[in-house]
Design a protein around this motif. Structure first.
Motif, PDB file in Angstrom:
ATOM      1  N   HIS A 199       0.916  -1.246   0.087  1.00  0.00           N
ATOM      2  CA  HIS A 199      -0.123  -0.087   0.069  1.00  0.00           C
ATOM      3  C   HIS A 199       0.886   1.406   0.066  1.00  0.00           C
ATOM      4  CE1 HIS A 199       0.315   1.545   4.274  1.00  0.00           C
ATOM      5  NE2 HIS A 199       0.211   0.247   4.583  1.00  0.00           N
TER       6      HIS A 199
ATOM      7  N   ALA B 169       0.585   3.933  -3.020  1.00  0.00           N
ATOM      8  CA  ALA B 169       0.240   5.429  -2.854  1.00  0.00           C
ATOM      9  C   ALA B 169       0.867   6.339  -3.781  1.00  0.00           C
ATOM     10  CB  ALA B 169       0.244   5.871  -1.407  1.00  0.00           C
TER      11      ALA B 169
ATOM     12  N   LYS C 177      -7.434   1.933   2.852  1.00  0.00           N
ATOM     13  CA  LYS C 177      -6.328   2.959   2.453  1.00  0.00           C
ATOM     14  C   LYS C 177      -7.186   3.743   1.221  1.00  0.00           C
ATOM     15  CE  LYS C 177      -3.379   1.578   5.250  1.00  0.00           C
ATOM     16  NZ  LYS C 177      -2.705   2.340   6.391  1.00  0.00           N
TER      17      LYS C 177
END
Length: 282
Positions: A23, A27, A54
């Motif tokens: 993650h 991002a 997320k």
């Protein structure tokens, strides 16, 4: 660090440090990140969790690095869906730390198991994906990267020193397999250096995960993963053939906290800390 969009594969990433790394990389704008898991249900649950918690989209591929048919299927899927792979993070591994064993009382089954995953699995997974990494390689803008997740206990100089606690020598299956993987990393980096493909090993340091039975007092998995991000996204000037530890990371963070700018030329200076950290870990 390169900001070019990358296709990234992180093995063994349905939980722990691998999950957090997925993650964190997803991002970054433009990255396509594959979360790989041996068990399909666990992998798909992890993908959904990242989306829910997320609000990030990541892709799933089933991958058991000890199974060549599973590896071949993963290569075929990523080749078909993306046509390229820019970054391979060999994170999948086992420890066998729950089984009592030592040099004087070895558990040969545990040693074979760790070598099968942490060494043979890593090698066959890397060589299978290497043609795709080579064809995706852009040496002048976004070089392909292979990052192998290691451990302080893979450092022979550290383990031979007085600084290594006695209990670390009671898990020789894990230590031996990771030391062997480090040796492979060195050789692979040398053979790919002329092509400009970056090959490095990294140890996140003591991190509390399932691998060590959730031993208390370590970093969180996300803290362990954070120091890997820049190594996944190396640019043309990035290092290769290095063994990085959280000592080096801590030094770099301290430099940035003091407001000292870090240029490309400084990367060579920080490279020296890789050599230092191998001989003087925490």
């Amino acid at each position: 660090m390169s900001t070019s969009p990358r296709v990234i594969l992180v093995t063994g990433s349905n939980a722990g440090i691998g999950y957090e790394l997925v993650h964190l990389l997803a991002a970054k704008p433009g990255n396509t990140v594959y979360l790989a898991s041996r068990k399909e249900d666990s992998g798909r649950e992890a993908v959904e969790k990242i989306k829910k918690e997320k609000n990030l989209d990541v892709k799933f591929v089933q991958l058991d690095i000890t199974d060549t048919s599973s590896i071949d299927a993963a290569v075929a899927k990523i080749t078909k869906d993306e046509g390229r792979l820019n970054v391979l993070v060999n994170n999948a591994g086992i420890s066998e730390m729950s089984k009592p064993h030592s040099a004087l009382q070895p558990d040969l089954s545990a040693i074979r198991n760790t070598l099968e995953t942490n060494l043979f699995g890593l090698i066959q997974n890397t060589t299978a994906f290497l043609p795709l990494l080579r064809s995706s390689h852009k040496p002048d803008s976004a070089p392909s990267v292979i990052l192998n997740v290691s451990t302080d206990m893979a450092s022979n100089s550290f383990m031979a020193s007085d600084k290594s606690p006695a209990f670390l020598h009671k898990v020789i299956a894990y230590n031996t397999s990771k030391a062997a993987a480090n040796s492979y990393t060195i050789s692979l980096a040398r053979e790919l250096k002329e092509e400009g493909i970056k090959v490095n090993a990294i140890t996140p340091g003591f991190t509390t995960t399932k691998l060590n039975g959730y031993a208390p007092g370590g970093k969180t998995p996300e803290q362990g993963a954070q120091m890997m991000v820049d190594w996944c996204l190396l640019g043309p000037e990035g290092e290769t053939g290095e063994f990085d530890s959280d000592l080096r990371f801590s030094i770099l963070l301290r430099v940035l906290e003091l407001g000292i700018s870090v240029s490309v030329s400084h990367s060579r200076i920080f490279g020296r800390f890789c050599e230092y950290s191998d001989n003087h870990p925490r």
